[in-house]
Motif scaffolding. Structure first.
Motif: not given
Lengths: 485, 485
Positions: B13, B126, B10, B65, B94, B58, B122, B130, B61-62, B17
């Protein structure tokens, strides 16, 4: 636990390491001591040197090597390994020694930056993980240094995560870029793991979300009055972005007693725009407002921008740094240098039609030779443990021109490598990332010739040999050629 | 727990962000629904298409998170975030929706391969994760396909781990390469995590370890009599490697009733050597012995080798595949397309002096249009939910030549994208890697014009628009230009 967390770094290997290991195990050769050298053959981007990076991760990796029951089961399912070998893997720990350059050392082609001295299986099982780490981090550190040099004192930051070759490339790439001299990164994971300064302000989406650009800038300034850097190219830099930024500086920040810290341009002709913008900002009394630029930059575009007198204070470098786009492969290899026989190490050589691909055999010492001013004039390979006395003129061999009679006079030498891992455990506390970064800087400022650091046709650093080492190599070469001709 | 295991994905990033998220939080804009599109602008290597890859990661991952207490503390130490925001992060999950192409879909520039519809924070958090995943895996899948195509039916394997940009690049790169059509990988972690066939035999070190090449080959053949592939270029392919391999075939394998499966050449002139070697093997009765080659190959060298009638059965592809050396950047971007206002989505557009950089605004549907033979003749953007009836001739707009009056006749269409994540959770079971790989193959064999698949000046796939969508874009464009001119 996510898919991402399930990885065992020990399994980041080429399968041939395992087929060989099983073979060595069956032949009872697994405990024979061997030495493998890591070295590379050509500097990236036709540069004059590379920066050695990634050692901390290698040490972390070898100290923690282990195969879980699931890993061993995976190998069992391949159906080609003996049960004794699979049981041996269950209790496997790396038990070898690792000699290496200190991380951040300026290095040159064909020098052993790492030597692994270990039982045969141990040495074979670490090959790919060591290479991937050194190849990646040395590549990015070296590239970062080139861009930092081109920026000529201006700040360079890593903005590359989104174009990195997946998550590790973003995180360890940011670490390597910091070693190479960038001042910080936008990648949070790298900031957190390695204590690298992080930076970040806004995306175009921030500007597009609000009803107009002025409102977007105003909200940002109100939220971060001490660190307002505005992205001015969402609509039109000259006709919209900069006028709105100036208005926010006057109407929002100055009444709070704050200044506009900077603006960022992410598209368009950065030379033209930065000069126009500088004039507009200065005319508005914002002489202290910094101009940050980003957009597919590298050492060549940075050099070109500064040659055009672009008014730029800071560079955000993305894809061309984090992928080393101009040359994304760092070609370090892992070659057998010696095999233990009767309590001694017998040298091995890999021959090739191409003389530059012939390896440097045997256990050896790597020295850097300095002149009286402290400049590194050459590096030199010696037979391991060979005494070297530079108080007298010292005759050495240039292996490219061995017929020449050359001496070092009035020079000093340093043994470049240290023992970092003994019997699988680190021998000492490692330097901090800032210490590594400063070490790079200190070498490039004080020890490495400026002529080796230029981009165009840089001076080639010599890798010389002691007469004894040169003789060892030549003898082994002719012996091997006789056997296989 | 090693340094490597401590990562929280997470945190992969860009820091902006978080600065934006904190700003949105303070303005109570955090729950405004927005839509972001992921798309790219140009095919790698001037090719005709790209392969969409990385979706599974992806989604993983989401769904997972979260910020740990340590993560939140790290942000607190930055000294610029409100305490309410930091507390909000502690419970963040998310909660958005993700529309995407099925993994393995052949895609083209400027198409939204992914759309994230989510609360503003949200959607913003990401972005980088992504992009890094899509950019990396789509890059490698596309490159792999080019090499597989060049190999023209011969097997291609991934040998790249050691030159990958760190561990993830090796592992997920192998996954992507498999999607693109390689038959297997040498990277064990990828084999284990994704059930990809793995292969591996020996390094030069195996040959160098033993007292001579024949002994090394013999030991290998005795250990793996059913899968003996010998690396023949350690000393001299023609004068040593092949004679020793033939001797092992006759003296070691044939008495066991086994055949020599293959030999591998890793250096030298592969066209010349492979032809010489083929003749030597055939003459020795080893017509079934395969010739495997490796050594800095890519689609161009593979094409050249086969044009020279090189006798090659299988290619091991390393650095130029795993780094996509000829073009190591896949430039997918993440752009705001729409913002929720009064229960509807108001489109947003990013303008640019360069017409190709102007985004496609709003929520939209992406269709693929097929002719009566099932060939994909174009893709088409429509306003989200717009009814499309292809039972009649259907007028569409080519946005590059909008003045032309064009129709689809006798065509069928498919809505290319599906909802994969609803309110933060996957909506369905994902395909297996083999299913994804077969989907790529099926499209390229049956749907995608051969002219789009050639390397030189491939046919450009059209991205057309319905009249309604074209009008929406043009109206928004002139409105935005008026406001910011």
């Amino acid at each position: 636990m996510t898919q991402f967390d399930k990885r065992n770094i020990t399994m980041m290997m080429d399968f041939y390491e395992m087929t060989m290991a099983n073979g060595y195990f069956q032949d009872h050769d697994k405990d024979v001591q061997v030495a493998f050298d890591v070295f590379y053959r050509a500097n990236p981007d036709k540069g004059g040197f590379a920066i050695f990076a990634g050692l901390e991760q290698i040490i972390e990796y070898v100290e923690n090597m282990e195969f879980s029951k699931e890993d061993v089961e995976y190998f069992r399912q391949q159906g080609i390994f003996s049960e004794e070998f699979l049981q041996y893997l269950e209790n496997f720990h790396f038990s070898g020694d690792i000699y290496a350059l200190p991380e951040g050392t300026i290095m040159y082609p064909n020098e052993p930056c790492i030597t692994v001295v270990a039982p045969l299986i141990d040495a074979q099982l670490v090959e790919t993980a060591i290479l991937a780490q050194i190849n990646h981090q040395s590549l990015i550190a070296t590239k970062a240094r080139r861009i930092v040099k081109a920026a000529n004192g201006r700040a360079v930051s890593d903005f590359g995560a989104r174009r990195a070759h997946n998550m590790d490339a973003a995180t360890y790439g940011a670490r390597a870029a910091y070693i190479g001299g960038v001042v910080g990164t936008a990648t949070v994971s790298a900031g957190q793991m390695f204590n690298i300064p992080i930076s970040g302000t806004m995306a175009h989406s921030w500007v597009m979300f609000y009803k107009d650009e002025y409102t977007a800038f105003k909200k940002y300034a109100e939220t971060y009055p001490d660190a307002t850097v505005l992205l001015v190219d969402t609509y039109d830099v000259i006709h919209s972005g900069i006028p709105n930024a100036i208005r926010v500086a006057h109407e929002v920040l100055e009444p709070m007693g704050k200044r506009l810290v900077g603006i960022r341009i992410d598209s368009g002709d950065l030379a033209y725009l930065s000069k126009r913008v500088r004039k507009m900002l200065d005319k508005a009394g914002l002489e202290d407002c910094k101009i940050v630029v980003s957009n597919s930059l590298d050492e060549f575009t940075v050099t070109s921008l500064l040659n055009q007198d672009a008014c730029i204070d800071s560079f955000g470098i993305g894809e061309r740094l984090i992928t080393a786009k101009s040359e994304p492969v760092f070609g370090a290899v892992y070659k057998l240098a010696a095999v233990g026989e009767n309590g001694e190490f017998a040298p091995r050589i890999k021959v090739s039609e191409n003389i530059e691909k012939i390896t440097n055999p045997g256990l050896k010492d790597l020295y850097r030779v300095y002149d009286a001013d402290g400049h590194a004039v050459a590096d030199m390979l010696a037979v391991c443990g060979e005494p070297i006395d530079l108080s007298q003129p010292f005759r050495y061999v240039d292996p490219v021109k061995p017929w020449k009679n050359r001496v070092f006079e009035g020079c000093t030498i340093k043994n470049l490598r240290k023992l970092y891992v003994r019997q699988g455990k680190r021998t000492e506390e490692l330097p901090t990332l800032d210490e590594i970064r400063n070490y790079v800087k200190q070498q490039l400022e004080n020890e490495i010739w400026e002529e080796e650091q230029r981009f165009e046709n840089p001076h080639r650093h010599y890798l010389d040999m002691t007469p004894a080492y040169y003789e060892l190599k030549m003898e082994l070469l002719s012996k091997t050629r006789e056997e296989h001709a």
